[in-house]
Design a protein around this motif. Structure first.
Motif, mmCIF file in Angstrom:
data_model
loop_
_atom_site.group_PDB
_atom_site.id
_atom_site.type_symbol
_atom_site.label_atom_id
_atom_site.label_comp_id
_atom_site.label_asym_id
_atom_site.label_seq_id
_atom_site.Cartn_x
_atom_site.Cartn_y
_atom_site.Cartn_z
ATOM 1 N N TYR A 1 0.692 -1.330 0.048
ATOM 2 C CA TYR A 1 0.207 -0.196 0.217
ATOM 3 C C TYR A 1 0.637 1.305 0.209
ATOM 4 C CZ TYR A 1 -3.005 3.559 1.197
ATOM 5 O OH TYR A 1 -4.118 4.712 1.586
ATOM 6 N N LEU A 2 2.006 1.000 0.735
ATOM 7 C CA LEU A 2 2.487 2.587 0.683
ATOM 8 C C LEU A 2 3.519 2.561 -0.794
ATOM 9 C CD1 LEU A 2 4.774 2.026 4.251
ATOM 10 C CD2 LEU A 2 2.860 3.523 3.660
ATOM 11 N N ALA A 3 3.701 1.779 -1.185
ATOM 12 C CA ALA A 3 4.617 1.849 -2.520
ATOM 13 C C ALA A 3 3.170 2.082 -3.276
ATOM 14 C CB ALA A 3 5.544 0.227 -3.476
ATOM 15 N N ARG A 4 2.647 2.024 -3.932
ATOM 16 C CA ARG A 4 1.337 2.345 -4.449
ATOM 17 C C ARG A 4 0.799 4.074 -4.184
ATOM 18 N NH1 ARG A 4 -1.006 -3.042 -3.491
ATOM 19 N NH2 ARG A 4 -2.567 -2.159 -1.956
ATOM 20 N N ARG A 5 0.801 4.036 -3.025
ATOM 21 C CA ARG A 5 0.193 5.371 -2.284
ATOM 22 C C ARG A 5 1.088 6.278 -2.669
ATOM 23 N NH1 ARG A 5 -0.393 9.762 -1.472
ATOM 24 N NH2 ARG A 5 -1.439 11.033 0.162
ATOM 25 N N PHE A 6 2.557 5.928 -2.332
ATOM 26 C CA PHE A 6 3.587 7.259 -2.359
ATOM 27 C C PHE A 6 4.526 7.168 -3.622
ATOM 28 C CE2 PHE A 6 3.082 6.751 2.143
ATOM 29 C CZ PHE A 6 2.463 8.109 2.415
ATOM 30 N N GLN A 7 3.343 6.767 -4.981
ATOM 31 C CA GLN A 7 4.227 6.575 -5.927
ATOM 32 C C GLN A 7 5.007 8.751 -6.680
ATOM 33 O OE1 GLN A 7 4.681 5.020 -8.122
ATOM 34 N NE2 GLN A 7 3.580 3.061 -7.278
ATOM 35 N N PRO A 8 6.169 8.464 -7.016
ATOM 36 C CA PRO A 8 6.454 10.163 -7.349
ATOM 37 C C PRO A 8 5.252 10.527 -7.956
ATOM 38 C CG PRO A 8 7.899 8.401 -7.571
ATOM 39 C CD PRO A 8 6.895 8.144 -7.626
ATOM 40 N N ASP A 9 5.720 12.475 -8.221
ATOM 41 C CA ASP A 9 4.491 12.959 -9.206
ATOM 42 C C ASP A 9 5.119 13.448 -10.670
ATOM 43 O OD1 ASP A 9 2.885 14.864 -10.814
ATOM 44 O OD2 ASP A 9 2.320 16.195 -7.947
ATOM 45 N N THR A 10 4.781 12.851 -11.262
ATOM 46 C CA THR A 10 6.038 12.962 -12.863
ATOM 47 C C THR A 10 5.695 14.068 -13.661
ATOM 48 O OG1 THR A 10 4.834 10.018 -12.909
ATOM 49 C CG2 THR A 10 6.357 11.803 -15.059
ATOM 50 N N VAL A 11 4.301 14.134 -13.262
ATOM 51 C CA VAL A 11 3.846 16.377 -14.245
ATOM 52 C C VAL A 11 4.566 16.369 -13.467
ATOM 53 C CG1 VAL A 11 1.895 17.595 -14.126
ATOM 54 C CG2 VAL A 11 1.808 14.930 -14.495
ATOM 55 N N ARG A 12 4.874 17.246 -12.104
ATOM 56 C CA ARG A 12 5.671 17.709 -11.283
ATOM 57 C C ARG A 12 7.672 17.636 -11.498
ATOM 58 N NH1 ARG A 12 6.627 18.051 -4.945
ATOM 59 N NH2 ARG A 12 7.799 19.536 -4.684
ATOM 60 N N THR A 13 7.910 16.600 -11.660
ATOM 61 C CA THR A 13 8.655 16.483 -11.967
ATOM 62 C C THR A 13 9.166 16.408 -13.055
ATOM 63 O OG1 THR A 13 9.224 14.513 -10.252
ATOM 64 C CG2 THR A 13 11.087 14.587 -11.979
ATOM 65 N N GLU A 14 8.205 17.065 -14.180
ATOM 66 C CA GLU A 14 8.947 16.496 -15.576
ATOM 67 C C GLU A 14 8.892 18.246 -15.921
ATOM 68 O OE1 GLU A 14 6.068 15.001 -17.983
ATOM 69 O OE2 GLU A 14 6.843 13.726 -18.314
ATOM 70 N N ARG A 15 7.936 19.132 -14.910
ATOM 71 C CA ARG A 15 7.860 20.554 -15.792
ATOM 72 C C ARG A 15 9.255 21.261 -14.595
ATOM 73 N NH1 ARG A 15 1.581 21.497 -13.813
ATOM 74 N NH2 ARG A 15 0.911 20.747 -15.520
ATOM 75 N N ALA A 16 9.587 20.985 -13.410
ATOM 76 C CA ALA A 16 11.013 20.767 -11.954
ATOM 77 C C ALA A 16 12.113 20.860 -13.253
ATOM 78 C CB ALA A 16 10.734 20.866 -10.811
ATOM 79 N N ALA A 17 11.757 19.826 -14.234
ATOM 80 C CA ALA A 17 13.736 19.305 -14.712
ATOM 81 C C ALA A 17 13.195 20.600 -16.243
ATOM 82 C CB ALA A 17 13.132 17.933 -15.084
#
Length: 459
Positions: A78-94
């Motif tokens: 459940y922890l692994a599924r619940r705390f997925q990286p925010d792909t959109v936020r990462t792409e925008r920050a990059a």
């Protein structure tokens, strides 16, 4: 260590008082998966530290109530599924950083790529005793994660935090002696992982005489739970057998007349901290402490087990195209015979072959990933030690015979060579080795019955 207990008491007080400030609904059911998930959500959404302490303590309490590994595995999944990286936020920050590589955009990118699981565990660590609980939680995870990529990701995040929380700067080295509180001495007996302590009298022989020392690392957040400890024998020479250490009569003279410090047992105490190495810090600090007390010490060595040698040799013996001739393979059949260890003729016949194979095991045989096979060897060689001596018939215990056919080795810590040896091993895989050990390898290669050692299989 009282400062650590004071902090724990303070956090417990905050948790007790803070519970009254929170709605009872967030604590959920104590025996359902949904109740645990509800607490996870409450912990990650709540911003107040006092209430966070309360929620974290309750969440850990729920975790302890889980009845079996299936429920624990479900929690980690459940922890692994619940705390997925925010792909959109990462792409925008990059993209923002690539367009404008400034300190501000770099900070935003670093915040975006950090796993949200790490923030979850930081908040969980607010609970009284949270650090110790998380270490025990990882012990469960290590048992459950094999073959599960999502659990491997949870473990990587836990390891990242544990490396920071158990940084050398937080560790406290304490001598362990016969006056140490009994609660800690009980743990030393329990955690001894190399040479079992046979009750209190055996422990007393290892701690009380002036030719024995013991040191342990503690962490303020773990109370009186040792993380790792080392037992030291002060001797006049390098020992070749474990009996020479464990069965030696206590010396009555001045310890300052002894010249050799023997690290004969190093035990990691917390399974949940596997992969978080303290041993290198421990040895260096103990050497410094011993020299400050006993400046006459000249030699620092281990008497170490070789835990995978017998397994590796079994593969060598089973390989018809390997280094062993039929005659050598027949000689090694002696190892399968009960009582061979006490047969002087059998030992004399096996010694050149077995010492040669052991030297090959350390110097030339490698794992599929190219590493030295022996985990104890990797540890000491990686810390800058030299493989000084291979000892035949050094450990007659059932474990010693099963794991290494009775072999043990001495690793030498020469302060003047430690850094050079470490760099050579880390960068090139070069094993620092004494001439006698290298001579065993040459003798193996020149035996009439030996074949090319390059064919010895890796473990």
């Amino acid at each position: 260590m009282r400062s650590g207990w004071f902090l724990q008491d303070l956090m417990t007080s905050i948790a007790d008082q803070g519970r009254n400030l929170l709605p009872a609904a967030i604590f959920g059911s104590e025996d359902t998966e949904s109740g645990l998930q509800q607490l996870i959500e409450a912990l990650t959404s709540n911003r107040g530290e006092a209430s966070g302490v309360v929620i974290a303590r309750q969440l850990l309490r729920h975790y302890r109530l889980l009845e079996d590994d299936a429920q624990r595995s479900a929690f980690f999944r459940y922890l692994a599924r619940r705390f997925q990286p925010d792909t959109v936020r990462t792409e925008r920050a990059a993209a923002a950083y690539l367009e404008d590589p400034s300190p501000l955009t770099l900070e935003a990118l670093q915040a975006a790529v950090e796993s949200p699981l790490q923030e979850f565990f930081r908040r969980l660590n607010l609970a009284p005793g949270g650090t110790a609980e998380i270490v025990h939680m990882r012990e469960d995870l290590l048992r459950l994660k094999a073959g599960h990529d999502e659990l491997e990701r949870v473990d990587r995040d836990m390891v990242h935090l544990l490396h920071s929380w158990f940084n050398r700067g937080f560790l406290v080295l304490r001598p362990i002696d016969w006056q140490t509180p009994a609660a800690i001495l009980d743990k030393i007996i329990e955690y001894e992982a190399v040479h079992a302590i046979q009750g209190w009298q055996d422990l007393r022989r290892r701690l009380e005489p002036n030719d024995r020392r013991c040191f342990a690392f503690f962490h303020p957040s773990m109370g009186d739970e040792p993380l790792i400890f080392v037992e030291v024998a002060l001797m006049s020479d390098i020992p070749a057998t474990i009996q020479a250490v464990l069965e030696e009569e206590a010396k009555t003279g001045d310890a300052r007349d002894l010249t050799t410090a023997v690290f004969y047992s190093i035990s990691n105490c917390q399974a949940g901290l596997r992969g978080i190495s303290f041993g290198n810090f421990l040895i260096k600090q103990v050497v410094e402490d011993l020299l400050s007390e006993l400046p006459n010490l000249k030699t620092f060595v281990t008497l170490s087990p070789v835990p995978r040698f017998a397994s590796w040799l079994s593969d060598v013996r089973a390989d018809p195209d390997g280094v062993l001739s039929d005659a050598d393979r027949k000689r090694l059949d002696t190892l399968d015979r009960p009582g061979w260890f006490d047969d002087a003729d059998a030992v004399a016949d096996l010694q050149p072959l077995l010492l040669g194979l052991a030297s090959h095991y350390f110097l030339e045989a490698r794992s599929p990933s190219g590493r030295v096979i022996d985990p104890v060897g990797r540890f000491h060689l990686g810390n800058g030690a030299r493989l000084e001596r291979v000892n035949m018939t050094a450990n007659p215990s059932p474990r010693g015979l099963t794991e290494a056919h009775g072999l043990m080795v001495n690793y030498l810590y020469d302060p003047a060579q430690i850094e050079r040896n470490h760099e050579a091993f880390a960068n090139e895989g070069t094993v620092a080795v004494s001439r006698p050990v290298r001579a065993h390898l040459k003798a193996l290669a020149t035996q009439p019955s030996a074949r090319a050692p390059a064919k010895v299989p890796a473990a």
